[in-house]
Design a protein around this motif. Structure first.
Motif, PDB file in Angstrom:
ATOM      1  N   LEU A  76       0.837  -1.204   0.000  1.00 45.10           N
ATOM      2  CA  LEU A  76       0.000   0.000   0.000  1.00 45.10           C
ATOM      3  C   LEU A  76       0.875   1.259   0.000  1.00 45.10           C
ATOM      4  CD1 LEU A  76      -2.616  -1.109   2.690  1.00 45.10           C
ATOM      5  CD2 LEU A  76      -3.044  -0.867   0.249  1.00 45.10           C
ATOM      6  N   MET A  77       1.934   1.181   0.790  1.00 46.48           N
ATOM      7  CA  MET A  77       2.845   2.316   0.887  1.00 46.48           C
ATOM      8  C   MET A  77       3.437   2.642  -0.484  1.00 46.48           C
ATOM      9  SD  MET A  77       3.850   4.161   3.497  1.00 46.48           S
ATOM     10  CE  MET A  77       4.049   3.255   5.031  1.00 46.48           C
ATOM     11  N   SER A  78       3.755   1.615  -1.240  1.00 48.31           N
ATOM     12  CA  SER A  78       4.329   1.820  -2.573  1.00 48.31           C
ATOM     13  C   SER A  78       3.339   2.502  -3.493  1.00 48.31           C
ATOM     14  CB  SER A  78       4.747   0.479  -3.188  1.00 48.31           C
ATOM     15  OG  SER A  78       5.750  -0.109  -2.419  1.00 48.31           O
ATOM     16  N   SER A 125      11.948  -5.664  10.213  1.00 49.38           N
ATOM     17  CA  SER A 125      12.351  -5.175   8.893  1.00 49.38           C
ATOM     18  C   SER A 125      12.927  -3.776   8.998  1.00 49.38           C
ATOM     19  CB  SER A 125      11.154  -5.167   7.946  1.00 49.38           C
ATOM     20  OG  SER A 125      10.667  -6.461   7.759  1.00 49.38           O
ATOM     21  N   LEU A 126      12.284  -2.962   9.826  1.00 46.73           N
ATOM     22  CA  LEU A 126      12.768  -1.598  10.004  1.00 46.73           C
ATOM     23  C   LEU A 126      14.130  -1.588  10.687  1.00 46.73           C
ATOM     24  CD1 LEU A 126      12.123   1.362   9.579  1.00 46.73           C
ATOM     25  CD2 LEU A 126      10.903   1.366  11.742  1.00 46.73           C
ATOM     26  N   ASP A 127      14.282  -2.430  11.692  1.00 43.96           N
ATOM     27  CA  ASP A 127      15.581  -2.537  12.370  1.00 43.96           C
ATOM     28  C   ASP A 127      16.668  -2.940  11.382  1.00 43.96           C
ATOM     29  OD1 ASP A 127      14.425  -1.860  14.747  1.00 43.96           O
ATOM     30  OD2 ASP A 127      14.310  -3.905  15.538  1.00 43.96           O
ATOM     31  N   ALA A 128      16.313  -3.892  10.507  1.00 37.41           N
ATOM     32  CA  ALA A 128      17.305  -4.396   9.549  1.00 37.41           C
ATOM     33  C   ALA A 128      17.733  -3.305   8.584  1.00 37.41           C
ATOM     34  CB  ALA A 128      16.725  -5.588   8.787  1.00 37.41           C
ATOM     35  N   ILE A 129      16.765  -2.560   8.061  1.00 36.68           N
ATOM     36  CA  ILE A 129      17.144  -1.549   7.070  1.00 36.68           C
ATOM     37  C   ILE A 129      17.856  -0.376   7.741  1.00 36.68           C
ATOM     38  CG2 ILE A 129      15.032  -0.126   6.972  1.00 36.68           C
ATOM     39  CD1 ILE A 129      15.434  -0.387   3.827  1.00 36.68           C
TER      40      ILE A 129
ATOM     41  N   ASP B  53       8.984  -3.886  -0.652  1.00 33.88           N
ATOM     42  CA  ASP B  53       8.792  -4.412   0.699  1.00 33.88           C
ATOM     43  C   ASP B  53       9.875  -3.902   1.650  1.00 33.88           C
ATOM     44  OD1 ASP B  53       7.044  -5.982   2.239  1.00 33.88           O
ATOM     45  OD2 ASP B  53       8.522  -7.592   2.331  1.00 33.88           O
ATOM     46  N   ARG B  54      11.118  -3.856   1.163  1.00 32.54           N
ATOM     47  CA  ARG B  54      12.212  -3.441   2.052  1.00 32.54           C
ATOM     48  C   ARG B  54      12.209  -1.937   2.304  1.00 32.54           C
ATOM     49  NH1 ARG B  54      11.619  -7.980   1.691  1.00 32.54           N
ATOM     50  NH2 ARG B  54      13.090  -9.681   2.054  1.00 32.54           N
ATOM     51  N   LEU B  55      12.078  -1.160   1.239  1.00 32.48           N
ATOM     52  CA  LEU B  55      12.088   0.303   1.429  1.00 32.48           C
ATOM     53  C   LEU B  55      10.773   0.789   2.024  1.00 32.48           C
ATOM     54  CD1 LEU B  55      13.859   1.503  -1.869  1.00 32.48           C
ATOM     55  CD2 LEU B  55      14.852   1.304   0.424  1.00 32.48           C
ATOM     56  N   GLY B  56       9.725   0.022   1.794  1.00 33.01           N
ATOM     57  CA  GLY B  56       8.405   0.427   2.294  1.00 33.01           C
ATOM     58  C   GLY B  56       8.367   0.595   3.801  1.00 33.01           C
ATOM     59  N   VAL B  57       9.162  -0.172   4.508  1.00 33.62           N
ATOM     60  CA  VAL B  57       9.126  -0.050   5.979  1.00 33.62           C
ATOM     61  C   VAL B  57       9.682   1.285   6.447  1.00 33.62           C
ATOM     62  CG1 VAL B  57       9.202  -2.535   6.442  1.00 33.62           C
ATOM     63  CG2 VAL B  57      11.338  -1.249   6.280  1.00 33.62           C
ATOM     64  N   LEU B  58      10.457   1.957   5.574  1.00 30.38           N
ATOM     65  CA  LEU B  58      10.948   3.288   5.972  1.00 30.38           C
ATOM     66  C   LEU B  58       9.778   4.234   6.243  1.00 30.38           C
ATOM     67  CD1 LEU B  58      13.920   3.791   3.487  1.00 30.38           C
ATOM     68  CD2 LEU B  58      14.072   3.515   5.967  1.00 30.38           C
ATOM     69  N   GLY B  59       8.719   4.043   5.491  1.00 27.90           N
ATOM     70  CA  GLY B  59       7.543   4.893   5.699  1.00 27.90           C
ATOM     71  C   GLY B  59       6.920   4.680   7.061  1.00 27.90           C
TER      72      GLY B  59
END
Lengths: 188, 262
Positions: A76-78, A125-129, B53-59
């Motif tokens: 959805l964010m995308s 996932s956020l921690d990883a990135i 999916d990976r960059l989306g979590v930045l939001g």
């Protein structure tokens, strides 16, 4: 926020034309999408237009979502981000919200700035990135984050970071490749 | 350059195209090219999904911001959907006549819904509240006991069905005269709710679907809430479930509550 399973259920039901599920999906996710749209578009009016357009698209294209393509919320964010980028490329707002120059530092360093994430998977996932972004050279990291949160093009990044266009492109590409490598090592 | 090197370069190129596509840094032409390639290149498409999916979590690291209620109302109007939430439904109903053409996909979506659901949607879409229910402040009501203090008509355009609603202060009851029979789907019931100015929605009773006069008695505590009522709502729900607790609940009609002036 609803968990991944619930969001997937609502998305699947939305694809089948279930209006209530669509409304529930909106209720559970719109505040996250709106926050990103405000960040990129820097105008409440434009962010609200983009939010509407994004959910119209979700209503029309929900059947293209598949769980193996990622988490529902990032999908959805995308959609929301792509809409924001479309609007951004057409015209920059004449009246913009104030810039927040320390935003990147805040995102990377200030744990308190994070919203509470009820979904462990998202948090991991956020921690990883965040970890992987921390392994990049500062210019690589900043260019990736500015592109994500402000929707800047190569040219705009070049102007913002006061660096030649080719150099900025190189920062972005090297940064993304390193990020990919690091995320693979993290197995996320 | 060896075959292995070529594969590695192709792989790297694909990763970068996908990542920059998601990031949004590609120029317009390259972006369109990636979109065309995704249609035929499953690997590229998968890589785009990976980065989304990976960059989306930045939001998700941003503090959520609640959008204004009007946004959902606009989405509901543009998609032509029948929203359940009364806050949104009210505005949708009153703007029905002015509504422009719906989004292209809406009829197609609706056709996939169950038949009885479609019936409910059609009824709700055309529902017109002909008169506001005139609940004035009960405590200030000076009408004689037994005389109707408030009146309203709910009209369902597609079926021609209407209900005349009157309320008396003493005893606490609503009288609903159904002018016909509403074609209720099997296994469903209609229920009446009151939304106060402040506080949670209150269940008032079963809403009649058959011709004749019906009485809804209310406990005094519930009747007192009428003094601060904002709107009345009728929902369709699964029969045999607790009001509002079943898996299905669809808002059918909304009647704003106006203060009585005379």
């Amino acid at each position: 926020m609803a968990d991944r399973e619930q969001l997937t259920e609502w998305l699947t039901a939305t694809a089948a034309g279930d209006e209530r599920a669509f409304q529930q999906l909106y209720g559970a996710t719109s505040s996250h999408l709106y926050a990103v749209l405000l960040r990129i578009l820097r105008s409440p009016d434009r962010a609200q237009d983009a939010l509407q357009d994004a959910y119209i698209r979700v209503w029309q294209k929900a059947d293209t979502y598949s769980p193996d393509r990622g988490a529902p919320l990032t999908w959805l964010m995308s959609i929301a981000r792509y809409r924001a980028l479309d609007l951004l490329r057409r015209k920059r707002p004449e009246v913009a919200m104030p810039e927040e120059p320390d935003m990147i530092a805040t995102l990377l360093e200030d744990e308190q700035s994070l919203s509470p994430l009820e979904e462990n998977e998202n948090q991991q996932s956020l921690d990883a990135i965040r970890h992987c972004l921390g392994t990049l050279a500062p210019q690589q990291r900043d260019s990736v984050l500015l592109a994500y949160y402000e929707g800047l093009t190569h040219q705009e990044l070049s102007a913002r970071m006061d660096a030649p266009l080719g150099t900025v492109k190189s920062w972005i590409r090297r940064g993304l490749l390193r990020l990919r490598e690091c995320l693979a090592e993290s197995s996320v | 350059m060896t075959g292995s090197d070529k594969n590695s370069d192709l792989r790297e190129s694909s990763i970068l195209d996908a990542a920059e596509y998601v990031l949004g840094t590609l120029d317009a032409e390259t972006r369109r090219q990636v979109e065309r390639d995704m249609a035929t290149d499953a690997g590229l498409s998968q890589e785009v999904a990976y980065w989304q999916d990976r960059l989306g979590v930045l939001g998700l690291s941003l503090e959520p911001v609640e959008p204004p209620d009007s946004i959902w109302q606009s989405i509901a109007r543009r998609t032509g959907i029948n929203t359940v939430d009364a806050q949104h439904e009210h505005d949708r109903v009153v703007s029905l006549d002015q509504r422009s053409a719906r989004e292209k996909s809406a009829p197609e979506k609706r056709s996939r819904s169950r038949v009885w659901q479609g019936l409910a949607v059609a009824a709700s879409v055309a529902a017109v509240v002909m008169a506001a229910l005139l609940f004035s402040n009960v405590a200030a009501d000076r009408s004689q006991s037994g005389q109707p203090a408030y009146a309203s008509v709910l009209y369902d355009k597609p079926t021609g069905m209407s209900w005349l609603v009157t309320a008396s202060r003493q005893p606490h009851k609503l009288s609903v005269m159904a002018m016909g029979s509403y074609p209720l789907p099997q296994g469903k019931v209609l229920r009446l709710w009151l939304e106060p100015e402040n506080g949670k929605v209150v269940f008032l009773g079963k809403w009649p679907d058959s011709r004749g006069e019906h009485t809804l008695k209310m406990p005094e505590a519930v009747a007192a809430k009428l003094a601060h009522a904002k709107r009345l709502m009728v929902t369709m729900e699964d029969a045999g479930t607790a009001p509002g607790a079943g898996p299905f609940k669809r808002l059918m009609w909304v009647s704003p509550v106006a203060r009585r002036t005379g």
